[in-house]
Design a protein around this motif. Structure first.
Motif, PDB file in Angstrom:
ATOM      1  N   PRO A 226       0.760  -1.071   0.160  1.00 55.84           N
ATOM      2  CA  PRO A 226      -0.176  -0.073   0.028  1.00 55.84           C
ATOM      3  C   PRO A 226       0.920   1.300   0.048  1.00 55.84           C
ATOM      4  CG  PRO A 226      -0.583  -1.543   1.353  1.00 55.84           C
ATOM      5  CD  PRO A 226       0.659  -2.075   1.051  1.00 55.84           C
ATOM      6  N   ARG A 227       0.538   2.191  -0.449  1.00 58.78           N
ATOM      7  CA  ARG A 227       1.032   3.705  -0.724  1.00 58.78           C
ATOM      8  C   ARG A 227       0.467   4.352   0.476  1.00 58.78           C
ATOM      9  NH1 ARG A 227       0.923   6.176  -6.571  1.00 58.78           N
ATOM     10  NH2 ARG A 227       2.088   7.820  -5.402  1.00 58.78           N
ATOM     11  N   PRO A 228       1.253   4.742   1.350  1.00 57.35           N
ATOM     12  CA  PRO A 228       0.625   5.704   2.347  1.00 57.35           C
ATOM     13  C   PRO A 228      -0.121   7.006   1.937  1.00 57.35           C
ATOM     14  CG  PRO A 228       3.186   5.076   2.923  1.00 57.35           C
ATOM     15  CD  PRO A 228       2.743   4.783   1.337  1.00 57.35           C
ATOM     16  N   SER A 229      -1.280   7.125   2.615  1.00 56.98           N
ATOM     17  CA  SER A 229      -2.000   8.584   2.445  1.00 56.98           C
ATOM     18  C   SER A 229      -2.465   8.295   0.882  1.00 56.98           C
ATOM     19  CB  SER A 229      -1.355   9.435   2.538  1.00 56.98           C
ATOM     20  OG  SER A 229      -0.543   9.984   3.506  1.00 56.98           O
ATOM     21  N   GLN A 230      -2.894   7.053   0.425  1.00 56.89           N
ATOM     22  CA  GLN A 230      -3.447   6.820  -0.801  1.00 56.89           C
ATOM     23  C   GLN A 230      -4.104   5.510  -0.845  1.00 56.89           C
ATOM     24  OE1 GLN A 230      -1.793   7.991  -4.473  1.00 56.89           O
ATOM     25  NE2 GLN A 230       0.152   8.890  -3.592  1.00 56.89           N
ATOM     26  N   PRO A 231      -5.170   5.448  -0.133  1.00 58.13           N
ATOM     27  CA  PRO A 231      -6.021   4.354  -0.078  1.00 58.13           C
ATOM     28  C   PRO A 231      -6.240   3.696  -1.050  1.00 58.13           C
ATOM     29  CG  PRO A 231      -7.073   5.982   1.231  1.00 58.13           C
ATOM     30  CD  PRO A 231      -5.940   6.692   0.427  1.00 58.13           C
ATOM     31  N   TRP A 232      -5.921   2.378  -1.258  1.00 57.19           N
ATOM     32  CA  TRP A 232      -6.299   1.413  -2.468  1.00 57.19           C
ATOM     33  C   TRP A 232      -5.308   1.711  -3.613  1.00 57.19           C
ATOM     34  CZ3 TRP A 232      -8.123  -1.486   0.530  1.00 57.19           C
ATOM     35  CH2 TRP A 232      -9.335  -1.290   1.514  1.00 57.19           C
ATOM     36  N   HIS A 233      -4.194   2.519  -3.679  1.00 59.30           N
ATOM     37  CA  HIS A 233      -3.323   2.479  -4.542  1.00 59.30           C
ATOM     38  C   HIS A 233      -2.094   1.832  -3.899  1.00 59.30           C
ATOM     39  CE1 HIS A 233      -4.850   6.188  -6.841  1.00 59.30           C
ATOM     40  NE2 HIS A 233      -5.937   5.835  -6.193  1.00 59.30           N
ATOM     41  N   TYR A 234      -1.271   1.333  -4.846  1.00 63.20           N
ATOM     42  CA  TYR A 234      -0.368   0.330  -4.665  1.00 63.20           C
ATOM     43  C   TYR A 234       1.240   0.699  -5.329  1.00 63.20           C
ATOM     44  CZ  TYR A 234      -4.065  -2.282  -2.335  1.00 63.20           C
ATOM     45  OH  TYR A 234      -5.133  -2.822  -1.512  1.00 63.20           O
ATOM     46  N   GLY A 235       2.220   0.437  -4.577  1.00 65.11           N
ATOM     47  CA  GLY A 235       3.503   0.361  -5.193  1.00 65.11           C
ATOM     48  C   GLY A 235       3.665  -1.012  -5.157  1.00 65.11           C
ATOM     49  N   PHE A 236       4.971  -1.368  -6.160  1.00 62.33           N
ATOM     50  CA  PHE A 236       5.310  -2.780  -6.534  1.00 62.33           C
ATOM     51  C   PHE A 236       7.059  -3.014  -6.351  1.00 62.33           C
ATOM     52  CE2 PHE A 236       1.331  -1.878  -8.818  1.00 62.33           C
ATOM     53  CZ  PHE A 236       0.426  -3.017  -8.251  1.00 62.33           C
ATOM     54  N   HIS A 237       7.121  -3.991  -5.545  1.00 66.21           N
ATOM     55  CA  HIS A 237       8.440  -4.526  -5.268  1.00 66.21           C
ATOM     56  C   HIS A 237       8.794  -5.452  -6.393  1.00 66.21           C
ATOM     57  CE1 HIS A 237      10.063  -2.378  -1.663  1.00 66.21           C
ATOM     58  NE2 HIS A 237       8.730  -2.085  -1.617  1.00 66.21           N
ATOM     59  N   ALA A 238       9.695  -5.358  -7.309  1.00 65.41           N
ATOM     60  CA  ALA A 238       9.928  -6.671  -8.253  1.00 65.41           C
ATOM     61  C   ALA A 238      11.450  -6.991  -8.349  1.00 65.41           C
ATOM     62  CB  ALA A 238       9.589  -5.948  -9.743  1.00 65.41           C
ATOM     63  N   ASP A 239      11.597  -8.386  -8.258  1.00 65.84           N
ATOM     64  CA  ASP A 239      12.928  -8.722  -8.556  1.00 65.84           C
ATOM     65  C   ASP A 239      13.049  -9.283 -10.007  1.00 65.84           C
ATOM     66  OD1 ASP A 239      13.546  -8.166  -5.873  1.00 65.84           O
ATOM     67  OD2 ASP A 239      12.892 -10.024  -4.887  1.00 65.84           O
ATOM     68  N   VAL A 240      14.114  -9.047 -10.651  1.00 64.41           N
ATOM     69  CA  VAL A 240      14.256  -9.509 -11.766  1.00 64.41           C
ATOM     70  C   VAL A 240      15.473 -10.268 -11.995  1.00 64.41           C
ATOM     71  CG1 VAL A 240      12.731  -7.772 -13.003  1.00 64.41           C
ATOM     72  CG2 VAL A 240      15.069  -7.258 -12.626  1.00 64.41           C
ATOM     73  N   GLU A 241      15.806 -11.145 -12.723  1.00 65.02           N
ATOM     74  CA  GLU A 241      17.042 -11.801 -13.061  1.00 65.02           C
ATOM     75  C   GLU A 241      17.378 -11.744 -14.462  1.00 65.02           C
ATOM     76  OE1 GLU A 241      16.233 -15.234  -9.762  1.00 65.02           O
ATOM     77  OE2 GLU A 241      16.022 -15.771 -11.646  1.00 65.02           O
ATOM     78  N   PHE A 242      18.679 -11.660 -14.777  1.00 61.25           N
ATOM     79  CA  PHE A 242      19.191 -11.360 -16.062  1.00 61.25           C
ATOM     80  C   PHE A 242      20.555 -12.092 -16.145  1.00 61.25           C
ATOM     81  CE2 PHE A 242      19.817  -8.021 -13.318  1.00 61.25           C
ATOM     82  CZ  PHE A 242      21.096  -7.649 -13.302  1.00 61.25           C
ATOM     83  N   ASP A 243      20.799 -12.342 -17.539  1.00 64.10           N
ATOM     84  CA  ASP A 243      22.278 -12.900 -17.878  1.00 64.10           C
ATOM     85  C   ASP A 243      23.353 -11.935 -18.053  1.00 64.10           C
ATOM     86  OD1 ASP A 243      21.034 -15.606 -18.218  1.00 64.10           O
ATOM     87  OD2 ASP A 243      20.228 -15.108 -19.917  1.00 64.10           O
ATOM     88  N   ALA A 244      22.986 -10.625 -18.314  1.00 61.24           N
ATOM     89  CA  ALA A 244      24.059  -9.769 -18.625  1.00 61.24           C
ATOM     90  C   ALA A 244      23.538  -8.245 -18.225  1.00 61.24           C
ATOM     91  CB  ALA A 244      24.342  -9.450 -20.091  1.00 61.24           C
ATOM     92  N   PRO A 245      24.166  -7.517 -17.450  1.00 60.83           N
ATOM     93  CA  PRO A 245      23.753  -6.369 -17.161  1.00 60.83           C
ATOM     94  C   PRO A 245      23.054  -5.244 -18.231  1.00 60.83           C
ATOM     95  CG  PRO A 245      25.942  -6.488 -16.188  1.00 60.83           C
ATOM     96  CD  PRO A 245      25.456  -7.746 -17.235  1.00 60.83           C
ATOM     97  N   ALA A 246      23.659  -5.542 -19.662  1.00 58.83           N
ATOM     98  CA  ALA A 246      22.933  -4.781 -20.528  1.00 58.83           C
ATOM     99  C   ALA A 246      21.461  -5.128 -20.409  1.00 58.83           C
ATOM    100  CB  ALA A 246      23.938  -5.096 -21.754  1.00 58.83           C
ATOM    101  N   GLN A 247      21.078  -6.189 -20.321  1.00 57.26           N
ATOM    102  CA  GLN A 247      19.580  -6.322 -20.305  1.00 57.26           C
ATOM    103  C   GLN A 247      18.822  -5.478 -19.301  1.00 57.26           C
ATOM    104  OE1 GLN A 247      20.100 -10.920 -19.868  1.00 57.26           O
ATOM    105  NE2 GLN A 247      18.374 -10.723 -20.921  1.00 57.26           N
ATOM    106  N   LEU A 248      19.539  -5.366 -17.933  1.00 56.61           N
ATOM    107  CA  LEU A 248      18.915  -4.518 -17.180  1.00 56.61           C
ATOM    108  C   LEU A 248      18.913  -3.282 -17.543  1.00 56.61           C
ATOM    109  CD1 LEU A 248      17.805  -4.122 -14.278  1.00 56.61           C
ATOM    110  CD2 LEU A 248      19.862  -4.021 -13.417  1.00 56.61           C
ATOM    111  N   ALA A 249      19.849  -2.887 -17.915  1.00 56.65           N
ATOM    112  CA  ALA A 249      19.906  -1.337 -18.411  1.00 56.65           C
ATOM    113  C   ALA A 249      18.977  -1.028 -19.522  1.00 56.65           C
ATOM    114  CB  ALA A 249      21.557  -1.027 -19.032  1.00 56.65           C
ATOM    115  N   ARG A 250      18.790  -1.774 -20.515  1.00 60.61           N
ATOM    116  CA  ARG A 250      17.908  -1.555 -21.500  1.00 60.61           C
ATOM    117  C   ARG A 250      16.205  -1.444 -21.067  1.00 60.61           C
ATOM    118  NH1 ARG A 250      21.242  -5.023 -24.768  1.00 60.61           N
ATOM    119  NH2 ARG A 250      20.152  -6.991 -23.988  1.00 60.61           N
TER     120      ARG A 250
END
Length: 299
Positions: A226-250
């Motif tokens: 939940p996002r503070p002070s914004q009922p029913w609005h949400y932020g997201f934590h995402a974990d992503v896995e990649f083979d090369a840092p260039a993938q993440l950069a793109r």
């Protein structure tokens, strides 16, 4: 180097810290996760190790909020196999048990076993290791604790029932956190943790996930908060896995177009999951320690 952890001697945080950092760093034991964050923020500790989720009990949501608020960088992760045991004073039997003390996450991990004893009172505490230490000192009759074999060895308790967690493939994931301005560079990152939120409109989250897939990254975790002070609005934590840092950069180059805020919480090497069968190794270590103590006393 001082490492702040939540928990005390005999806790799984202590085991995870030693697995990652070795025996050299000093551990600053903290009663709460908020204190862990505060110690790193004000310089009392160089780095923190903080549990984020358990494969049985799920995410520790307040810790995700701590991550959002702190100016930290994630520089590593640890997967620790968790084998919970029922511990008590020597000479105690299962028939003697009237109450079981432990951290609420540990109790949740052992629900099937504990439900077989509906007459037992379940008492939530702040730490598994501390529960074992208190029982060893107080010697309260009829009290057992749920903790690891390392706590039994540290405080001279007996294992009444071994590996009582619901699933033998029970892991806790810990993150290594450092102040952003002083974070050590990671040589070969292959995983990243992101925090973002989008406009509150249909299809916006789907556009983010489509971008992740289109760049060939594996989304290994998506946690809404939940996002503070914004009922029913949400932020997201995402974990992503990649083979090369260039993938993440793109990916990071394109995500701002479909998000309202985007933060990279850290890019790091993913942890290894080394499974220790049913706690057998830990129990062997426990019995070895108990034999050593007995020989020292008899000598």
């Amino acid at each position: 180097m001082k490492v702040a952890i939540q928990g005390f001697q005999g806790s799984f945080h202590e085991v995870a810290a030693r697995q990652y950092f070795g025996s050299t760093p000093a551990l600053n034991f903290c009663a709460t996760f908020s204190e862990v964050v505060a110690q790193v923020a004000d310089g009392r500790a160089k780095v923190a190790l903080m549990a984020m989720e358990n494969s049985l009990a799920g995410s520790i949501l307040p810790n995700y909020l701590l991550l959002e608020r702190a100016d930290f960088t994630i520089t590593g992760e640890v997967y620790l196999p968790i084998h919970q045991h029922l511990l008590a004073l020597p000479g105690t039997t299962l028939a003697d048990v009237r109450a079981v003390h432990s951290h609420p996450m540990a109790l949740r991990q052992c629900g099937d076993f504990l439900s077989q004893h509906p007459d037992w009172q379940l008492v939530e505490t702040e730490d598994t290791g501390l529960s074992a230490q208190r029982q060893a000192k107080s010697r309260m009759p009829g009290v057992a604790v749920v903790a690891g074999a390392q706590a039994a060895a540290a405080f001279g308790l007996q294992v009444l029932a071994s590996a009582i967690n619901d699933d033998p493939s029970n892991y806790t994931r810990f993150l290594v956190l450092e102040r952003a301005a002083e974070a050590r560079p990671v040589a070969r990152p292959d995983k990243a943790s992101l925090y973002f939120y989008t406009s509150h409109a249909p299809g916006m989250l789907a556009r983010v996930l489509t971008l992740v897939a289109s760049h060939g990254l594996n989304l290994s975790k998506l946690q809404s908060c939940p996002r503070p002070s914004q009922p029913w609005h949400y932020g997201f934590h995402a974990d992503v896995e990649f083979d090369a840092p260039a993938q993440l950069a793109r990916l990071l180059a394109e995500l701002p177009a479909v998000t309202e805020e985007l933060r990279v919480l850290g890019a790091y090497e993913r942890g290894n999951m080394v499974f220790r069968e049913e706690g057998v190794v830990e129990l062997k270590e426990y019995h070895s320690t108990q034999s050593h103590i007995s020989s020292q006393l008899s000598g």
